[in-house]
Design an enzyme around this catalytic site. Structure first.
Site, PDB file in Angstrom:
ATOM      1  CG  ASP A 153      -2.204   0.631   1.098  1.00 36.31           C
ATOM      2  OD1 ASP A 153      -2.353   1.384   0.129  1.00 36.31           O
ATOM      3  OD2 ASP A 153      -3.082   0.415   1.950  1.00 36.31           O
ATOM      4  N   GLY A 191      -4.318   5.096  -8.420  1.00 36.01           N
ATOM      5  CA  GLY A 191      -4.249   6.133  -9.450  1.00 36.01           C
ATOM      6  C   GLY A 191      -3.985   5.489 -10.792  1.00 36.01           C
ATOM      7  CG  ASP A 210      -9.445   2.179  -0.180  1.00 39.84           C
ATOM      8  OD1 ASP A 210      -8.503   2.335  -0.984  1.00 39.84           O
ATOM      9  OD2 ASP A 210      -9.271   1.935   1.028  1.00 39.84           O
TER      10      ASP A 210
HETATM   11  C1  GLA Z   1      -5.812   1.563   1.888  1.00 42.59           C
HETATM   12  C2  GLA Z   1      -5.999   0.529   0.774  1.00 42.59           C
HETATM   13  C3  GLA Z   1      -7.087  -0.460   1.176  1.00 42.59           C
HETATM   14  C4  GLA Z   1      -6.744  -1.125   2.492  1.00 42.59           C
HETATM   15  C5  GLA Z   1      -6.480  -0.066   3.556  1.00 42.59           C
HETATM   16  C6  GLA Z   1      -5.912  -0.661   4.824  1.00 42.59           C
HETATM   17  O1  GLA Z   1      -6.898   2.404   2.018  1.00 42.59           O
HETATM   18  O2  GLA Z   1      -6.305   1.147  -0.444  1.00 42.59           O
HETATM   19  O3  GLA Z   1      -7.275  -1.438   0.156  1.00 42.59           O
HETATM   20  O4  GLA Z   1      -5.613  -1.935   2.304  1.00 42.59           O
HETATM   21  O5  GLA Z   1      -5.551   0.914   3.117  1.00 42.59           O
HETATM   22  O6  GLA Z   1      -5.587   0.300   5.762  1.00 42.59           O
END
Ligand code: GLA
Length: 410
Positions: A153, A191, A210
């Site tokens: 991430d 992105g 997300d």
């Molecule tokens: C980000 C990612 C999600 C998830 C959360 C966990 O928002 O895009 O898919 O992994 O972090 O904190």
């Protein structure tokens, strides 16, 4: 003599890199399928629950349908690295540790995935440590636990990260290549720009922020980070089809099928469209208490086959006719998948004369021409034969529902 040795060594290194690159290319010839903890459990994960999910993946038939990866998302880790600087799992929530959990998951015939981030901390609140400065060590640690899939991430990154993000993300793939254990590398640096750089070293990359548990993105200040709805994600991914291919996938985010307030039609449409987009199918619902209808959607063999088609071509949006999108996806054996999606908030009549629409796909160089070829239609949701392309379609589609066919030459 010395120069001969050097030449030999150089050739050896080149061949090794070539083999490593080939391995990475062959890691996910079809979009990865599995389950991830984030969409239903967020920060609240523990060993008992994850083992129950592993059991449910098997007993529900998801494993047999192709869902192989069980992926832990954020918050599995302890807030402190161990005395050797290694990440360790939270000792209260995961008392047996990650190696034991991976063994349990493997004993069910599944593969085990884990999460980290490229910055100093992970994305959840609470300052859980992430991999900045420890990329190599963390991949080694994951490898020693038996990890098969790593999601990386992007959060809490140091200033100026954007300028160096490609090198930073490459550190993980370099570490994976060095470490002998094959691991799927999932870049989560949301992105559309990721499409340009992540395919150099990752099997999948996130194209949007997300996914929320809703169809439409709530009205928000576009400048701020926000969850996005299924509807908006479809639009974001429409023009990214040239980046998808066997071994390399656009990732519009994990599934919300069975979560939140998505209607039965929206759940069907969400799943159908992820298959049309050749997206990774990573379920995100609590498999221990899944409704029968959710299970039927997630295990629909025909829809999964469209997603997993070996050509790996993401669908083309041909056009929208009175709020109904027409999507076409070239499949192996000269087949096509066609998905009509009602984008409107109300029911719409779908009137479609196949012969009036000759579609040329510039990417696959294939023509979908029902004047030249007659196709048999199989409705993937009713699983019934529905005549051929000789007959016009004239049917009502409720709001956000799909009519999806696989077409085979007659
Ligand atoms: C980000 C990612 C999600 C998830 C959360 C966990 O928002 O895009 O898919 O992994 O972090 O904190």
């Amino acid at each position: 003599m010395k120069s001969l040795k050097t030449k030999f060594l150089f050739t050896f290194i080149l061949i090794s890199f070539h083999i490593m690159a080939q391995n990475a290319d062959n890691m996910a010839l079809t979009p990865p399928m599995g389950w991830n903890s984030w969409n239903c459990f967020q920060t609240k994960i523990d060993e008992k629950q994850i083992k129950e999910i592993a059991d449910a993946m098997v007993s529900s038939g998801l494993k047999d349908a192709g869902y192989i990866y069980l992926n832990l998302d954020d918050c599995w880790m302890s807030k402190k690295r161990d005395e050797n600087g290694r990440l360790q799992s939270d000792s209260i929530r995961f008392p047996s540790g990650m190696k034991a959990l991976a063994e349990y998951v493997h004993s069910k015939g599944l593969k085990f995935g884990i999460y980290t981030a490229a910055g100093n901390c992970t994305c959840a609140k609470g300052d859980f440590p992430a991999s900045w400065g420890n990329e190599d060590l963390d991949i080694q640690t994951f490898g020693s636990w038996g990890v098969d899939y790593v999601k990386v991430d992007r959060c809490k990154v140091p200033k100026g990260f954007n300028e160096i993000k490609i090198q930073q993300y490459a550190l993980f793939s370099n570490a994976i290549s060095k470490y002998k254990r094959p691991m799927i590398y999932s870049v989560c640096c949301p992105g559309v720009d990721a499409c340009e750089w992540a395919p150099k070293f990752a099997q999948l990359w996130r194209t949007n922020t997300d996914i929320g548990q809703f169809w439409y993105t709530p009205v928000h200040d576009k400048a701020k980070w926000s969850h996005v709805g299924v509807d908006e994600i479809i639009d974001i991914n429409t023009d990214l089809r040239k980046y998808a291919k066997p071994g390399r996938w656009n990732d519009p985010d994990m599934l919300q099928v069975g979560n939140g307030n998505l209607t039965p039609a929206e759940n069907r449409a969400h799943f159908s469209m992820w298959a049309m987009l050749a997206a990774p199918l990573i379920a995100g619902n609590d498999l221990r208490q899944m409704k029968e209808t959710t299970k039927e959607i997630l295990t629909n063999k025909m829809v999964i086959a469209v997603d997993q088609d070996s050509l790996g071509i993401q669908a083309l949006k041909y056009k929208t006719i009175d709020s109904i999108d027409v999507w076409v996806k070239p499949l192996q054996h000269k087949k096509w998948a066609v998905c009509f999606l009602n984008r409107a908030r109300t029911a719409k009549m779908l009137k479609y004369n196949w012969k009036e629409h000759i579609i040329y796909d510039d990417l696959s160089k294939r023509e979908f021409n029902t004047r030249k070829t007659e196709y048999k239609l199989t409705d993937v949701w009713t699983k019934k034969q529905s005549g051929t392309t000789r007959k016009n379609l004239n049917t009502e589609l409720v709001s956000h529902d799909v009519l999806m066919f696989v077409l085979t030459e007659k």
